[in-house]
Scaffold this active site. Structure first.
Site, PDB file in Angstrom:
ATOM      1  CE  LYS A 272      -4.496   0.744   0.455  1.00  0.00           C
ATOM      2  NZ  LYS A 272      -5.493  -0.143  -0.180  1.00  0.00           N
TER       3      LYS A 272
ATOM      4  N   GLY B 240     -23.708   2.564   2.734  1.00  0.00           N
ATOM      5  CA  GLY B 240     -22.746   3.123   1.769  1.00  0.00           C
ATOM      6  C   GLY B 240     -23.122   2.683   0.373  1.00  0.00           C
TER       7      GLY B 240
ATOM      8  N   GLY C 138     -22.170   3.329  -2.647  1.00  0.00           N
ATOM      9  CA  GLY C 138     -21.181   3.775  -3.626  1.00  0.00           C
ATOM     10  C   GLY C 138     -20.836   2.647  -4.584  1.00  0.00           C
TER      11      GLY C 138
ATOM     12  CB  VAL D 216     -18.396  -1.632  -2.603  1.00  0.00           C
ATOM     13  CG1 VAL D 216     -18.675  -2.983  -1.979  1.00  0.00           C
ATOM     14  CG2 VAL D 216     -16.918  -1.503  -2.967  1.00  0.00           C
ATOM     15  N   GLY D 217     -21.337  -0.787  -2.725  1.00  0.00           N
ATOM     16  CA  GLY D 217     -22.678  -1.034  -2.197  1.00  0.00           C
ATOM     17  C   GLY D 217     -23.763  -1.115  -3.251  1.00  0.00           C
TER      18      GLY D 217
END
Ligand code: NAD
Length: 368
Positions: A77, A177, A179, A181-182
């Protein structure tokens, strides 16, 4: 100066690189956590307020996610400490400078994350010829547009529902959420016959026991509005999504949204973790003691990284979705089965599965 050696364990991190290029105002950190399975893949986050320790935790999550998914990649990361809403020209300069600074760190393959996107990965690729999550024109597979992670979550829920004898036709879903993903998780689950009874975004919650129109809600969000602008359903604050009676609860917003103080309010049978680390350890223990089936984040939200890895290895959209289906179906079943047979939590079972794969890969390596 943070103690970078204080958080080492027997998996990693392999390398922590601090970058400071004063001339362009670049401050960044890259954590290459573990490369036993292959070059580390992990997002480039642009945010002003992330610590090296957080980058380390996120890199470890990628190590587990990539190993659990059986990808030939380790975990990493990076964080560029800056405001992602800066003028586009400045952002391009900063990201290009970051790319050149990691040109020789060949064991790390950058991808998009919070504050960066496909275009940013195009700049990285242009500088150093190494990135995933590229624009379609450069051979990329637009994973958020296609809903790769939401698709994987729906596959995991399908497996979990069979394990607890829950008929998905008419099963009630609540999504925190709405967005990338959701909304796609809601769409793919609706395709399996589920009823979306509630969803939320940072502005609030909309709910209806009779079900909400998923396509209309997605159109609303794509037009830049909030789910609370939806004409039907009951409106409440964002926190209210936790109280909505449902069978499947999908956190797809922020870390640590379920904790020991609010987990007791949840009335679901399955929690499918779309967001990374959405439940504290105490909340998971409390819910599991109540018989709630928890589907751990790094197993079931791996659709995006599976898609990115397929792209990196020259695959197309069809191959990527077939790989997501196959890997997440198998791994979810393995984790549930191991949790039952060994009497351990699904998270312990998932960590065991990922760690075993990393140690097996390590036997082939000289140093890693
Ligand atoms: P996104 O920005 O597209 O969507 C996030 C949504 O959450 C937005 O609608 C936002 O309004 C909402 N939100 C923010 N705070 C909220 C709150 N307190 N209550 C309710 N809603 C809230 O992000 P995304 O790509 O959908 O990612 C969601 C989460 O999943 C993140 O934690 C991300 O790290 C994780 N994740 C994403 C992917 C992926 O493929 N995009 C893969 C794995 C994990």
């Amino acid at each position: 100066m943070e103690d970078v050696f204080g958080f080492m364990d027997d998996l990693g991190p392999d390398k922590v690189l601090h970058i400071s290029l004063c001339r362009v105002g670049l401050k960044a950190v890259v954590v290459v956590d573990n490369t036993a399975c292959g070059p580390a893949v992990g997002g480039v986050r642009m945010a002003p307020d992330v610590t090296t320790e957080e980058a380390r935790r996120l890199a470890r999550a990628m190590t587990f996610k990539n190993a659990a998914a059986g990808l030939p990649h380790g975990g990493g990361k990076s964080v560029i400490f800056a405001d992602p809403k800066m003028p586009p020209g400045d952002k391009e300069q900063l990201i290009r400078a970051f790319a050149t600074a990691i040109a020789d760190l060949k064991e790390y393959v950058p991808g998009p994350d919070m504050g960066t996107d496909e275009l940013a990965m195009g700049w990285v690729q242009d500088e150093i010829g190494r990135a995933v999550g590229l624009p379609r024109e450069l051979g990329g597979i637009p994973l958020d547009e296609l809903g790769a992670t939401g698709f994987g979550l729906a596959v995991a829920v399908d497996v979990a529902s069979k394990a607890i004898n829950l008929d998905l036709r008419g099963a009630r879903v609540a999504v925190q959420g709405f967005g990338a993903v959701g909304k796609h998780a809601a769409r793919f689950l609706a395709g399996k016959g589920c009823l979306l009874v509630a969803c939320s975004d940072s502005h609030g919650t909309v709910s209806s026991a009779d079900g909400l129109d998923v396509a209309a809600l997605i159109a609303l969000k794509d037009a830049g509005k909030s789910v609370t602008d939806f004409p039907n359903g009951t409106k409440a604050d964002a926190e209210a999504i936790i109280d909505v009676p449902c069978d499947i609860w999908i956190p797809a917003a922020r870390p640590d949204v379920l904790n020991k103080d609010n987990a007791g309010r949840l009335k679901a049978r399955i929690i499918a973790q779309g967001a990374n680390i959405p439940c504290t350890a105490e909340a998971e223990a409390l819910l599991e003691a109540r018989g709630v089936l928890i589907l751990p984040d790094f197993v079931v939200n791996a659709g995006g990284v599976i898609c990115a890895a397929m792209e990196y290895h020259g695959g197309n959209e069809t191959m990527a979705f077939a790989a997501i289906e196959e890997k997440i179906r198998r791994n979810t079943a393995l984790v549930i089965e191991k949790s039952h047979s060994a009497g351990i939590s699904t998270r312990e079972a998932a960590i065991g599965m990922a760690t075993e794969r990393i140690w097996n890969a390590r036997r082939t390596r000289r140093w890693r």
